[in-house]
Scaffold this motif. Structure first.
Motif, PDB file in Angstrom:
ATOM      1  N   ALA A   5     -10.845  -5.476   6.159  1.00 54.42           N
ATOM      2  CA  ALA A   5     -10.859  -4.385   5.180  1.00 54.42           C
ATOM      3  C   ALA A   5      -9.727  -4.556   4.166  1.00 54.42           C
ATOM      4  N   CYS A   6      -8.529  -4.942   4.646  1.00 55.54           N
ATOM      5  CA  CYS A   6      -7.420  -5.168   3.727  1.00 55.54           C
ATOM      6  C   CYS A   6      -7.735  -6.300   2.762  1.00 55.54           C
ATOM      7  N   ARG A   7      -8.316  -7.378   3.263  1.00 52.55           N
ATOM      8  CA  ARG A   7      -8.645  -8.506   2.400  1.00 52.55           C
ATOM      9  C   ARG A   7      -9.695  -8.115   1.359  1.00 52.55           C
ATOM     10  N   ALA A   8     -10.514  -7.108   1.691  1.00 55.80           N
ATOM     11  CA  ALA A   8     -11.520  -6.625   0.747  1.00 55.80           C
ATOM     12  C   ALA A   8     -10.933  -5.630  -0.253  1.00 55.80           C
ATOM     13  N   GLY A   9      -9.610  -5.398  -0.165  1.00 51.70           N
ATOM     14  CA  GLY A   9      -8.957  -4.510  -1.117  1.00 51.70           C
ATOM     15  C   GLY A   9      -9.025  -3.042  -0.756  1.00 51.70           C
ATOM     16  N   LYS A  10      -9.235  -2.747   0.536  1.00 51.42           N
ATOM     17  CA  LYS A  10      -9.323  -1.354   0.975  1.00 51.42           C
ATOM     18  C   LYS A  10      -8.009  -0.918   1.608  1.00 51.42           C
ATOM     19  N   HIS A  11      -7.593   0.319   1.309  1.00 49.02           N
ATOM     20  CA  HIS A  11      -6.464   0.915   2.022  1.00 49.02           C
ATOM     21  C   HIS A  11      -6.942   1.308   3.420  1.00 49.02           C
ATOM     22  N   VAL A  12      -6.107   1.081   4.437  1.00 46.70           N
ATOM     23  CA  VAL A  12      -6.567   1.211   5.825  1.00 46.70           C
ATOM     24  C   VAL A  12      -5.623   2.077   6.647  1.00 46.70           C
ATOM     25  N   VAL A  13      -6.184   3.060   7.345  1.00 50.02           N
ATOM     26  CA  VAL A  13      -5.513   3.741   8.448  1.00 50.02           C
ATOM     27  C   VAL A  13      -6.176   3.259   9.725  1.00 50.02           C
ATOM     28  N   ALA A  14      -5.441   2.543  10.562  1.00 52.15           N
ATOM     29  CA  ALA A  14      -5.998   1.925  11.762  1.00 52.15           C
ATOM     30  C   ALA A  14      -5.525   2.669  13.003  1.00 52.15           C
ATOM     31  N   GLU A  15      -6.452   2.992  13.885  1.00 51.67           N
ATOM     32  CA  GLU A  15      -6.108   3.701  15.109  1.00 51.67           C
ATOM     33  C   GLU A  15      -5.202   2.849  15.982  1.00 51.67           C
ATOM     34  N   LYS A  16      -4.311   3.496  16.697  1.00 48.19           N
ATOM     35  CA  LYS A  16      -3.458   2.796  17.656  1.00 48.19           C
ATOM     36  C   LYS A  16      -4.180   2.735  19.000  1.00 48.19           C
ATOM     37  N   PRO A  17      -3.700   1.878  19.923  1.00 49.28           N
ATOM     38  CA  PRO A  17      -2.573   0.964  19.775  1.00 49.28           C
ATOM     39  C   PRO A  17      -2.970  -0.314  19.037  1.00 49.28           C
ATOM     40  N   TRP A  18      -1.985  -0.891  18.348  1.00 50.83           N
ATOM     41  CA  TRP A  18      -2.201  -2.172  17.697  1.00 50.83           C
ATOM     42  C   TRP A  18      -1.826  -3.299  18.654  1.00 50.83           C
ATOM     43  N   GLU A  19      -2.403  -4.454  18.388  1.00 50.35           N
ATOM     44  CA  GLU A  19      -2.044  -5.686  19.092  1.00 50.35           C
ATOM     45  C   GLU A  19      -1.239  -6.528  18.123  1.00 50.35           C
ATOM     46  N   VAL A  20      -0.164  -7.132  18.597  1.00 51.00           N
ATOM     47  CA  VAL A  20       0.822  -7.729  17.701  1.00 51.00           C
ATOM     48  C   VAL A  20       0.219  -8.784  16.776  1.00 51.00           C
TER      49      VAL A  20
END
Length: 272
Positions: A5-20
């Motif tokens: 999504a970021c590479r497509a130019g979209k602002h992103v709110v991503a649910e946690k937990p993240w993986e490093v």
């Protein structure tokens, strides 16, 4: 998906937990595309946190010595755990640590001014029969302070956090999802009289009004989307640091509570 999504130019709110490793790739993608990336941790976006920071900077608790946080829910007792993503090692292996523990770790990071912790120790305190951790206790070494947390899927709902100093304790009883409307906190201290045991409890109560913290998060993302705010690298880095602490805690659990260094995204893994 966050990276794509970021590479497509979209602002992103991503649910946690993240993986490093995934978070690193998403962070690089958002920087390359000039978009905003952040995790969906509401409480760091509200006015209450800024007001509490001012109180701490004013020295109202004295020198900070310890930070604590506790988060609980009845996910297991209510019968929701077996069919929940948090019970599936292939999808969410960290269980209560990655879910509620994420908030506790974020509180500790805030209280210690976002410094990357040096090391952690963490334990499963459940029976070990569930496929993912449902009761966890941990210790985080950061900025010369010990932060401690506990998180559970086998308790009543809890979301209590403290910053403990030499003169008082800042306490919040709803730090993850506060009540709508006015949000509160308190600083409690013992006023000592002529005798060591002659004490009286003094309470300073703080109240702030404003939009719910989830609304503040959405407003921040909207401002980034329409160009009012430039993308801020602080937010993806904060998510990455939180993920690094969670992964160090998970590694410590796998080593029976051994002291595990935390990877620093600005450098190498901390040396012990």
């Amino acid at each position: 998906w966050a990276e794509r999504a970021c590479r497509a130019g979209k602002h992103v709110v991503a649910e946690k937990p993240w993986e490093v490793h995934g978070a690193q790739r998403a962070q690089q993608a958002c920087e390359s595309a000039g978009v905003q990336l952040m995790d969906a941790t509401y409480f760091v976006h509200g006015d209450r946190l800024r007001e509490m920071r001012q109180w701490l900077d004013q020295g109202r608790v004295g020198e900070v010595r310890r930070v604590t946080a506790a988060a609980g829910s009845s996910l297991l007792l209510a019968g929701w755990y077996p069919d929940n993503i948090r019970s599936q090692p292939a999808l969410e292996p960290t269980g209560a640590l990655g879910d509620l523990g994420w908030y506790c770790i974020r509180w500790i990071l805030w209280a210690t001014r976002w410094e990357v912790p040096k090391a952690v120790r963490c334990w499963r305190t459940d029976t070990g029969l569930e496929p993912t951790p449902v009761d966890v206790q941990g210790m985080v070494e950061v900025a010369g302070i010990v932060g401690s947390f506990e998180t559970s899927f086998t308790q009543t709902k809890r979301q209590t956090a403290e910053v403990i100093g030499t003169n008082g304790t800042l306490r919040v009883d709803d730090f993850i999802i506060p009540n709508f409307g006015e949000t509160q906190w308190s600083i409690r201290s013992l006023e000592t009289g002529s005798s060591t045991f002659d004490t009286a409890l003094a309470i300073q109560q703080g109240v702030v009004s404003g939009p719910p913290e989830v609304v503040a998060l959405v407003q921040r993302m909207n401002q980034a989307a329409v160009g009012v705010l430039a993308p801020d690298r602080f937010w993806p880095r904060l998510g990455l640091v939180t993920a690094a602490v969670v992964e160090a805690c998970a590694a410590s659990i796998g080593q029976d509570g051994a002291r595990v260094p935390v990877w620093d995204p600005d450098g190498a893994r901390n040396e012990l």
